[in-house]
Design a protein around this motif. Sequence first.
Motif, short mmCIF file in Angstrom:
data_model
loop_
_atom_site.label_atom_id
_atom_site.label_comp_id
_atom_site.label_asym_id
_atom_site.label_seq_id
_atom_site.Cartn_x
_atom_site.Cartn_y
_atom_site.Cartn_z
N LEU A 163 -15.29 -0.98 12.22
CA LEU A 163 -14.74 -0.86 10.87
C LEU A 163 -13.53 -1.78 10.75
CD1 LEU A 163 -14.52 0.55 8.08
CD2 LEU A 163 -13.21 2.36 9.22
N VAL A 164 -13.42 -2.48 9.62
CA VAL A 164 -12.31 -3.38 9.35
C VAL A 164 -11.79 -3.07 7.94
CG1 VAL A 164 -11.60 -5.79 9.03
CG2 VAL A 164 -13.22 -5.18 10.85
N SER A 165 -10.47 -2.94 7.81
CA SER A 165 -9.88 -2.77 6.48
C SER A 165 -8.92 -3.91 6.19
CB SER A 165 -9.16 -1.42 6.36
OG SER A 165 -8.14 -1.30 7.33
N LEU A 166 -8.86 -4.29 4.93
CA LEU A 166 -8.04 -5.42 4.48
C LEU A 166 -6.93 -4.90 3.59
CD1 LEU A 166 -10.90 -7.95 3.62
CD2 LEU A 166 -9.77 -7.52 5.82
N MET A 167 -5.68 -5.21 3.95
CA MET A 167 -4.55 -4.65 3.22
C MET A 167 -3.46 -5.69 3.03
SD MET A 167 -3.36 -2.18 6.33
CE MET A 167 -2.90 -2.86 7.93
N ASP A 168 -2.67 -5.47 2.00
CA ASP A 168 -1.51 -6.32 1.70
C ASP A 168 -0.37 -5.41 1.28
OD1 ASP A 168 0.44 -8.01 0.71
OD2 ASP A 168 -0.95 -9.30 -0.38
N HIS A 169 0.58 -5.21 2.18
CA HIS A 169 1.68 -4.30 1.92
C HIS A 169 2.93 -5.02 1.39
CE1 HIS A 169 -0.46 -1.27 4.58
NE2 HIS A 169 -0.16 -0.59 3.49
N SER A 170 2.75 -6.20 0.81
CA SER A 170 3.91 -6.88 0.23
C SER A 170 4.35 -6.14 -1.03
CB SER A 170 3.56 -8.34 -0.10
OG SER A 170 2.47 -8.41 -0.98
N PRO A 171 5.64 -6.24 -1.40
CA PRO A 171 6.18 -5.45 -2.51
C PRO A 171 5.71 -5.93 -3.88
CG PRO A 171 7.84 -6.96 -1.68
CD PRO A 171 6.68 -7.06 -0.74
N GLY A 172 5.75 -4.98 -4.83
CA GLY A 172 5.45 -5.31 -6.21
C GLY A 172 4.00 -5.11 -6.61
N GLN A 173 3.17 -4.57 -5.70
CA GLN A 173 1.76 -4.36 -6.03
C GLN A 173 1.16 -3.33 -5.09
OE1 GLN A 173 -0.90 -6.21 -3.73
NE2 GLN A 173 0.84 -6.03 -2.36
N ARG A 174 -0.02 -2.85 -5.42
CA ARG A 174 -0.79 -1.90 -4.62
C ARG A 174 0.05 -0.67 -4.23
NH1 ARG A 174 -5.84 -4.23 -3.18
NH2 ARG A 174 -5.90 -6.41 -3.79
N GLN A 175 0.17 -0.36 -2.93
CA GLN A 175 0.89 0.85 -2.53
C GLN A 175 2.33 0.84 -3.01
OE1 GLN A 175 0.89 1.71 1.69
NE2 GLN A 175 2.22 3.48 1.47
N PHE A 176 2.91 -0.35 -3.06
CA PHE A 176 4.33 -0.43 -3.41
C PHE A 176 4.52 -1.20 -4.71
CE2 PHE A 176 4.38 0.19 1.23
CZ PHE A 176 5.15 1.35 1.28
N ALA A 177 3.86 -0.72 -5.77
CA ALA A 177 4.05 -1.32 -7.09
C ALA A 177 5.50 -1.17 -7.55
CB ALA A 177 3.11 -0.67 -8.10
N LYS A 178 6.15 -0.09 -7.11
CA LYS A 178 7.56 0.14 -7.44
C LYS A 178 8.42 -0.38 -6.28
CE LYS A 178 6.39 4.32 -10.04
NZ LYS A 178 6.54 5.81 -10.11
N GLU A 179 9.22 -1.41 -6.55
CA GLU A 179 10.01 -2.01 -5.48
C GLU A 179 10.99 -1.03 -4.87
OE1 GLU A 179 13.33 -5.43 -5.04
OE2 GLU A 179 11.44 -6.12 -5.93
N GLU A 180 11.50 -0.09 -5.68
CA GLU A 180 12.47 0.87 -5.13
C GLU A 180 11.82 1.75 -4.06
OE1 GLU A 180 11.08 2.70 -9.12
OE2 GLU A 180 11.49 0.72 -8.28
#
Length: 381
Positions: A163-180
């Motif tokens: 299994l392989v998952s593709l993620m991008d944890h950079s700020p401002g989108q996805r899990q962290f849409a809220k920068e705070e």
Amino acid sequence: MPVEQILSNARVVTAEREFMGSVLLRDGLIAAVEEGRSGLPQAQDLGGDYLLPGLIELHTDNLEKHMSPRPGVDWPSASAVLTHDAQIVAAGITTVFDALSIGDVNPRGKRMLQLPAMLDAIARAEAAGHTRAEHRLHLRCELCHPDTLTLYRDLVEQPLVQLVSLMDHSPGQRQFAKEEKYREYYMGKYQLSTAEMDAFILEQMANSREFSDRHRQAIAADCHARGLSLASHDDATLAHVQESAGFGMSIAEFPTTLEAAKGSHALGLKVLMGAPNIVRGGSHSGNIAAAELAREGVLDILSSDYYPASLLQAALLLAEQDNGYDLPAAIATVSRIPAQAAGLGDRGEIRVGLRADLVQARRHEGQAVIQQVWRQAKRVF
């Protein structure tokens, strides 16, 4: 002679219903499932406890806690794997996908250095027959890291990878849409000063722009060529979901909004959410609650994520909440559906011909208490 066991006087939970019955095990498989109590003297009386299919865990980073039990402490990898395995099987999990993170964004982290030792220790323990649960590997690819594609190409050659998952944890989108929320999470997790956090944010956003799209395309293409299951991660918008579906992904891990979860479900991706989200009553990141997705009928799979004992607990809670999930449907989120999503057609439910991966459990003061666990009819807990 065939090796047989009879488990009787159990509250059997199949894919369709629950009933008081008996299950015959023969040569590692389920040979018969019948209503009623067995009259044979060799039958094991389960005292009216639940008899459930062995749980399937697709996404856990529990091993990392045993590799680094305290800041600055590196524990021997072979010992860490066996300790992790004991905790996994004690939670009723008979098949576990150990998540290995490729592309650590932690500026002070050791994940990248630990990767080879973790992978080797899992493979050695599994090959030697020392693990009680069956271990597979889940490569979690942080697309915005410069070295992710190179590391992926090295690690994907390990036969346990499925299994392989593709993620991008950079700020401002996805899990962290809220920068705070991003600031709160990473400053607390990595003990960064305000100046260090500012620089960290700028670096992650620049890396995302440079690497994420091309890494996503290259890794997805390689997974399809190898026949590996592929998962999206933290999709937040319908555009994210459509992109994931376009890459042929079969699992949507932790969608952050109702829109993304509904879109994933409609396009055939199995929606996976954290079991701790159910147990705690919400997301630690401030995103959509798993219970809300259940009420909307778009929750397919639960994962223990960082807390193995949460998996069965969450499934039992799910069956008690105001939604469309009865007990068989709730148990399917931790057994049959994750097995199907990962391409494991030989397990995941109590049905004749499938592997005898089973869990005996009971409820006590609202908790799920594991009594016994069998893997291919062998008692492992």
